[in-house]
Design an enzyme around this catalytic site. Structure first.
Site, PDB file in Angstrom:
ATOM      1  N   CYS A 149      46.665  37.681  44.685  1.00 28.09           N
ATOM      2  CA  CYS A 149      46.103  38.810  43.938  1.00 28.09           C
ATOM      3  C   CYS A 149      44.584  38.748  43.865  1.00 28.09           C
ATOM      4  CB  CYS A 149      46.635  38.868  42.520  1.00 28.09           C
ATOM      5  SG  CYS A 149      48.397  38.986  42.425  1.00 28.09           S
ATOM      6  N   CYS A 177      37.312  39.250  40.480  1.00 25.08           N
ATOM      7  CA  CYS A 177      36.520  40.466  40.454  1.00 25.08           C
ATOM      8  C   CYS A 177      35.672  40.532  39.190  1.00 25.08           C
ATOM      9  CB  CYS A 177      37.450  41.659  40.518  1.00 25.08           C
ATOM     10  SG  CYS A 177      38.604  41.710  39.143  1.00 25.08           S
ATOM     11  N   ASP A 223      42.675  36.621  41.985  1.00 27.27           N
ATOM     12  CA  ASP A 223      42.094  36.239  40.703  1.00 27.27           C
ATOM     13  C   ASP A 223      42.579  34.860  40.328  1.00 27.27           C
ATOM     14  OD1 ASP A 223      40.581  38.473  39.812  1.00 27.27           O
ATOM     15  OD2 ASP A 223      42.470  39.543  39.540  1.00 27.27           O
ATOM     16  N   CYS A 247      43.665  40.786  34.091  1.00 27.51           N
ATOM     17  CA  CYS A 247      42.571  39.815  34.003  1.00 27.51           C
ATOM     18  C   CYS A 247      42.548  39.177  32.614  1.00 27.51           C
ATOM     19  CB  CYS A 247      41.224  40.487  34.256  1.00 27.51           C
ATOM     20  SG  CYS A 247      41.029  41.083  35.935  1.00 27.51           S
TER      21      CYS A 247
END
Ligand SMILES: Cc1ncc(COP(=O)(O)O)c(C=O)c1O
Lengths: 403, 292
Positions: free
Chosen positions: B35, B62, B37, B106
């Site tokens: 993904c 990100c 992250d 996140c």
């Protein structure tokens, strides 16, 4: 040009000022419906004819009636593939590639639900197709082959002219999505075996919302939109005359600047690429650098993530794009990067710089200066990065749960 | 590009507590490389009273992943481990004045890093129990895995059922095709066929009449009022016009820079409380409509 440095021309391009000027009268005095008999319509009808011929010349098509104006590249792709299926209901297979634009890929995935068998040709680490595999798949069960001419992410070119010949020999229709290739690669359709080709105005300095489907004379066809007799009944709906006029002008200008794109723009791209590769460690070019569009360069920066790079570039007024999952809101990095088996730690950090003839060498130098500190700044935050380079055996040193 | 709040941007451009903490005695590594992250959280914990003396993060991810990591470290510094474990992903998102629905994961990653680090400190093994799927409903941030599991667990058969159980599809309705695809798949596993005309298994939630609906809106506003009053502000209901709910921000809230985000929060509360998609608009817009 607007302020900032725009290196995202594979996403969309600026409409050239000459083209804007050309299209403006079609919003005001030239408002007529080209189908009408009176003088208001007649002039618009003539302008459309001229635009059709301009596109015909750029594509090297034999007849101007082979040019069908549509609303975008996506519509052209859908029309071509669905037409081939409807015209040959006994054929239930499609051949395409894993690296198509979603305009083709999503449609094909959807057609699988309707019972079609889709063969997706895979690519190697450089994004190249296996031609033997392709030849083996050709059979009288296949309705259409649809292969992208130039990849929008890496610029890698596929040998579509050769592939079209083989399809023809096997009696199969051949469509190519040439949205990125048109204007940058010389095209001469009358000498080729390509039956259908899609292009889109906004990739060649015409506005968004206008495209073309080239349809070889005699190729069997079923319209997507039925209704009025516009485009000889092959695409109903009153013509978007201002945008079609613009696309005609854009085609003319693209032909004039083809050499420029392949010399000066290519030189800027090469300078950008070598400048960045020289200044930044642990990054590499994705795709096939020996066989690609002159304006595109896709660099994977290892151990950092693309959206973060883009945000920092954007702060300096530099526009590019990324194949990271985060920029698209999906869960996986770009299907093109995955298809080439680029590791996740690099695929998420892939950045596409796509140039146009409106860029300057001075801008390129500024980007070359801007990139290294941005990469360094993000690597400092990265769990894969140590003092001066990647930690030893990065994938072991940092192996998060549920990776 | 994403619609990031100023706070997210600020924490991304100038992250707090970046890098590993020296002398750390707790480490949490979580994330998903596929993904894009992943986060390592390091803590220095006072063994006497289990207070977090220092926290640092290293993040591959990100803008919002970096901002969420930065926010997390700011929130938990000085807390005891037990207090820190009560921090939810929503707290992290709120600290950043909200995250786009696609980016809520996140903040989830931040909370999980904390759990992993505390487990590491206590010599336990932390196991991730969450699996994330493709985001289907963007109005309520519901992913495919969540929908699939709910369909299986409750024997759901229609889009309406899914909406009643998960809220997915209850907003703009653009994801109904995606929900139908999931129903087709899960029902096929059970040897059944999806039929859109099947009556819903869930009892129709009773539709509120106009008066009941306005009372309900008042109730919901009353429930969030204490939060606003704490910041010396308040909200008052002005008008309800179909899906549009017009309010006046008063006291410290009126003209405050945060008014827009506060409206967003009120909207979220109303959408959830009413179980339908509504828009919360400042009452000034009502006037300008009437005049225009
Ligand atoms: C290769 C390719 N095909 C199709 C499209 C879609 O074109 P349009 O945006 O005109 O629908 C694009 C542009 O995004 C593209 O790059």
């Amino acid at each position: 040009m607007a302020e900032g440095i725009y290196l995202d021309n594979n996403a969309t391009t600026m409409v050239s000022p000459e083209i804007v000027e050309e299209m403006l009268p079609f919003f005001s005095e030239q408002f007529g419906n080209p189908s009408s008999l009176h003088q208001f319509g007649d002039k618009v009808g003539r302008a459309l004819k001229k635009a059709r011929q301009q596109v015909q010349t750029l594509l090297g098509a034999e007849h101007d009636s082979e040019i069908i104006f549509t609303s975008c590249g996506t519509e052209s792709d859908s029309t071509a593939i669905l037409s081939a299926l409807r015209a040959q209901p006994e054929r239930k297979e499609i051949i395409t590639t894993v690296v198509e634009h979603p305009a083709v890929l999503t449609l094909c995935q959807h057609l699988e639900k309707d019972g079609y068998k889709v063969h997706y040709l895979t690519v190697d680490k450089r994004g190249r197709l296996d031609m033997q595999r392709y030849k083996d798949l050709l059979s009288d069960r296949v309705a259409v082959v649809s292969v992208v001419w130039a990849n929008n992410e890496t610029g890698t070119l596929f040998p579509v002219e050769e592939m079209a010949v083989w399809a023809h020999e096997a009696g199969i229709m051949f469509h190519t999505d040439a949205v990125q290739a048109v204007g940058k690669v010389p095209i001469n359709l009358k000498e080729s075996a390509i039956d259908m080709l899609s292009l889109s105005g906004h990739k060649l300095h015409a506005p968004k919302g206008v495209g073309v489907l080239y349809l070889r004379r005699g190729a069997r066809f079923r319209p997507l939109l039925r209704g009025g007799h516009q485009e000889r009944g092959r695409r109903a709906g009153t013509e978007n005359s201002a945008s079609i006029v613009a696309l005609g002008k854009a085609a003319e200008m693209a032909l004039e600047s083809m050499t420029f794109e392949n010399t000066f723009v290519k030189a800027m791209r090469d300078r950008l690429e070598s400048g960045i590769l020289a200044a930044v460690s642990h990054c590499f070019v994705t795709g096939d650098p020996t066989n690609r569009l002159p304006n595109t360069c896709n660099i994977a920066f290892e151990f950092i993530e693309g959206e973060a790079i883009l945000l920092l570039l954007n702060k300096l007024g530099i526009a590019a794009s990324s194949g990271s999952a985060c920029t698209s809101g999906s869960l996986e990095p770009s299907h093109v990067m995955r298809a080439m088996d680029i590791p996740y730690t690099a695929a998420h950090g892939s950045i596409r710089f796509s140039l146009s003839r409106y860029n300057t060498m001075e801008e390129i130098e500024r980007v070359i200066t801007a990139v290294p500190p941005i990469v360094a700044q993000l690597r400092k935050l990265s769990p894969y990065w140590g003092e001066n380079g990647p930690v030893e055996e990065p994938e072991k040193a940092f192996a998060p749960t549920y990776a | 590009m994403w619609d990031y709040s100023e706070k997210v941007k600020e924490h991304f451009f100038s992250p707090r507590n970046a890098g590993a903490v020296e002398g750390a005695n707790a480490v949490g590594d979580v994330g998903s490389l596929s993904c894009g992250d992943a986060l390592r959280l390091t803590l220095r914990v006072d063994p006497q009273n289990e207070t977090i003396l220092d926290a640092g993060f290293q993040t591959f991810g990100c803008g919002s992943a970096i901002a969420s990591s930065s926010a997390l470290t700011e929130i938990i510094k000085g807390m005891t481990l037990d207090a820190a474990l009560k921090v939810t992903n929503q707290d992290i998102a709120d600290y950043l004045d909200g995250l786009p629905p696609e980016k809520m994961h996140c903040s989830v990653m931040g909370r999980e890093a904390l759990q992993a680090a505390v487990a590491n400190y206590r010599g336990e093994e932390w196991k991730d129990d969450h699996e994330e799927g493709e985001l289907i409903c963007k109005c309520f941030a519901i992913d495919a895995v969540m929908i699939e599991e709910t369909v299986r667990a409750n024997g759901l058969r229609t889009v309406e059922d899914v909406t009643n159980y998960t809220k997915a599809g209850g907003g703009c309705a653009a994801c109904h095709e995606g929900i139908e695809d999931i129903l087709v798949k899960v029902l096929a596993e059970q040897g059944e066929v999806f039929d859109p005309t099947t009556p819903s298994v869930t009892a129709q939630p009773k539709k509120l009449n106009t008066l009941q609906r306005i009372r309900r809106i008042e109730e919901i506003l009353d429930s969030i009022r204490p939060n606003l009053q704490r910041d010396h502000g308040d909200v008052e209901l002005v008008d309800v016009d179909g899906k549009n709910i017009y309010v006046n921000m008063v006291g410290a809230c009126s003209g405050c820079q945060m008014a827009a985000t506060t409206l967003g929060g009120i909207q979220q509360a109303l959408v959830e409380g009413l179980n339908e998609f509504v828009r919360v608009l400042p009452a000034e817009q009502l006037k300008s409509c009437a005049e225009g």
